[in-house]
Design an enzyme around this catalytic site. Structure first.
Site, PDB file in Angstrom:
ATOM      1  N   HIS A  48       1.210  -0.733  -0.242  1.00 61.38           N
ATOM      2  CA  HIS A  48      -0.109   0.348   0.290  1.00 61.38           C
ATOM      3  C   HIS A  48       1.235   1.099   0.323  1.00 61.38           C
ATOM      4  CE1 HIS A  48      -4.065  -1.405   0.240  1.00 61.38           C
ATOM      5  NE2 HIS A  48      -3.616  -2.550   0.852  1.00 61.38           N
ATOM      6  N   SER A  86      -3.111 -10.776  -8.733  1.00 63.21           N
ATOM      7  CA  SER A  86      -3.103  -9.615  -9.010  1.00 63.21           C
ATOM      8  C   SER A  86      -3.791 -10.893 -10.342  1.00 63.21           C
ATOM      9  CB  SER A  86      -2.131  -9.652  -9.596  1.00 63.21           C
ATOM     10  OG  SER A  86      -1.327  -8.247  -8.359  1.00 63.21           O
ATOM     11  N   ASP A 125       1.336  -4.106  -9.168  1.00 62.90           N
ATOM     12  CA  ASP A 125       0.261  -5.586  -9.932  1.00 62.90           C
ATOM     13  C   ASP A 125       1.143  -4.975 -11.447  1.00 62.90           C
ATOM     14  OD1 ASP A 125      -0.208  -5.073  -7.356  1.00 62.90           O
ATOM     15  OD2 ASP A 125      -2.308  -5.037  -7.803  1.00 62.90           O
TER      16      ASP A 125
HETATM   17  C1  GLA Z   1      -3.499  -3.959  -5.283  1.00 64.88           C
HETATM   18  C2  GLA Z   1      -3.035  -2.578  -6.027  1.00 64.88           C
HETATM   19  C3  GLA Z   1      -1.823  -2.174  -6.275  1.00 64.88           C
HETATM   20  C4  GLA Z   1      -1.701  -1.964  -4.119  1.00 64.88           C
HETATM   21  C5  GLA Z   1      -1.529  -3.196  -3.601  1.00 64.88           C
HETATM   22  C6  GLA Z   1      -1.394  -3.089  -1.830  1.00 64.88           C
HETATM   23  O1  GLA Z   1      -2.473  -5.349  -5.368  1.00 64.88           O
HETATM   24  O2  GLA Z   1      -3.946  -3.030  -7.226  1.00 64.88           O
HETATM   25  O3  GLA Z   1      -1.602  -1.490  -6.728  1.00 64.88           O
HETATM   26  O4  GLA Z   1      -1.537  -0.680  -4.010  1.00 64.88           O
HETATM   27  O5  GLA Z   1      -2.845  -3.271  -3.643  1.00 64.88           O
HETATM   28  O6  GLA Z   1       0.368  -3.281  -1.764  1.00 64.88           O
END
Ligand code: GLA
Length: 392
Positions: free
Chosen positions: A43, A134, A180
């Site tokens: 985050h 992801s 991601d």
């Molecule tokens: C999701 C978002 C990323 C990142 C993470 C937390 O995966 O797509 O961009 O912010 O949460 O680290």
């Protein structure tokens, strides 16, 4: 107990045969893009921070061909509803929901002046969905790579990742950072994708020590508040930065946050403490990993989890339980560090451990987790793998 990662070649040939049976088409172009796991730096990709993910050995594959019409016909190997939409026109959202990732990426190519010919395609996946690994970025990157093949063109890797991120913002309404899509696009075998999210440049750093194993434990829970929760966290960090009067979180120190604690107010002050702490933990973790200093690395991963749980409030009971089991196994049992990974509110944990103990650790994680929660988790190991590519 350790799940085997499905072989990419099997996924590719299954996608081709499903394309044939569902749409009666022969695959001439096949693209693959991986999910990711993040070792540390959570985050903070949307806060100009550092993040340290890698592309996992789990892929979304798209097999297809042009079909001589102006329609895309997209099937999934699971045999869900077939998405049919006109790609000669500007793209907008539609049904089925998963097709929006594809529509969003097509929109990005159209914005760059590309005319998209009609195509048939079948999607197959070994990336668990809703597991914080992801799968959406993998679908976007696989689509972009498939379109590169279809159009016989190549985007710069960074441009491709940013195009996919925009698809996520505009067509899935998740205001995600760049982690991601960068991990899925830039991933390489034996490399972590250390990203400086302020400069937007990835650094591929070695991760080849065979004595180290990364275990991914899918808690199999996904709490509903996730969508709004992510956007709300991002908003808190933006508010915090504005109150602190700084242009970037990289210019904020822990002392700045303490000095403005009351002015920031709850919960923004705790969110701010997480961001600043996590940025420095990630820098320290990259340095510790480079010198094989696991006694430093483990506590950094633990502090990251605690901060996500207490200050950023994106963990959940199941993630905490899984991390707690890993902590109990401890250094003596071969665990170096464990934490939640990804956006949170459910999903997976990442456990860095000694390879010779990995199978035993996975068995303990699975058994203890199931005993406590009644849920059978999905546990697998992954080494850093190849990012999005066309399969020959
Ligand atoms: C999701 C978002 C990323 C990142 C993470 C937390 O995966 O797509 O961009 O912010 O949460 O680290």
């Amino acid at each position: 107990m350790l799940q085997i990662n499905p072989d990419l070649n099997d996924l590719v040939s299954d996608a081709a045969s499903r394309l044939l049976s569902l749409l009666q088409s022969e695959a001439t172009i096949t693209a693959a893009a991986p999910g990711r796991v993040n070792l540390i730096g959570e985050h903070i990709d949307y806060c100009d921070g550092f993040v340290m993910p890698f592309a996992i050995d789990r892929y979304i594959v798209i097999a297809g061909c042009s079909n001589g019409t102006s329609d895309a016909r997209v099937a999934t190997a699971l045999g869900e509803e077939i998405a049919i939409f006109d790609v000669s026109k500007p793209q907008h959202e539609g049904e089925p929901k998963w097709s929006n990732y594809i529509r969003g990426v097509i929109c990005g190519f159209q914005d760059r002046g590309h005319h998209i010919p009609g195509f048939d395609a079948c999607i197959h996946s070994s990336v668990p969905g809703g597991a914080g690994l992801s799968s959406s970025a993998a679908l976007e990157c696989a689509t972009a790579t498939f379109l590169e093949g279809l159009l016989d063109t190549r985007l710069e890797t960074k441009e491709k990742a940013l195009l996919c991120q925009k698809a996520e913002h505009d067509f899935a309404h998740v205001p995600c950072g760049i982690m991601d899509q960068f991990a899925s696009a830039f991933g390489k075998p034996n490399r972590l994708v250390l990203i400086d999210c302020r400069s937007g440049e990835p650094d591929l750093i070695p991760f080849e020590n065979p004595d180290l194993t990364v275990l991914i434990s899918n808690t199999m829970v996904h709490h509903e508040l996730s969508d709004g929760g992510y956007a709300a966290r991002r908003k808190h960090t933006e508010e915090g930065l504005a109150i602190l009067g700084k242009a970037s979180w990289r210019d904020v120190t822990a002392a700045d946050v303490q000095a403005s604690w009351d002015r920031l107010g709850a919960p923004v002050n705790r969110r701010a403490r997480h961001v600043v702490g996590e940025i420095s933990r990630t820098i320290a973790a990259a340095a510790a990993l480079a010198r094989n200093d696991f006694e430093t690395l483990g506590p950094l991963m633990a502090a990251s989890h605690d901060s996500l749980r207490d200050d950023f409030e994106v963990s959940c009971k199941e993630l905490d339980i899984m991390v707690e089991i890993a902590r109990k196994i401890g250094r003596g049992g071969g665990v170096i560090g464990a934490r939640m990974t990804g956006g949170g509110f459910g999903g997976s944990t990442v456990t860095l451990c000694e390879s010779r103990k990995a199978t035993e650790i996975a068995a303990t994680l699975a058994a203890e987790y199931e005993k406590t929660t009644g849920i059978t988790p999905q546990i697998f190991a992954s080494r850093p793998s190849q990012g999005a590519h066309l399969v020959q």
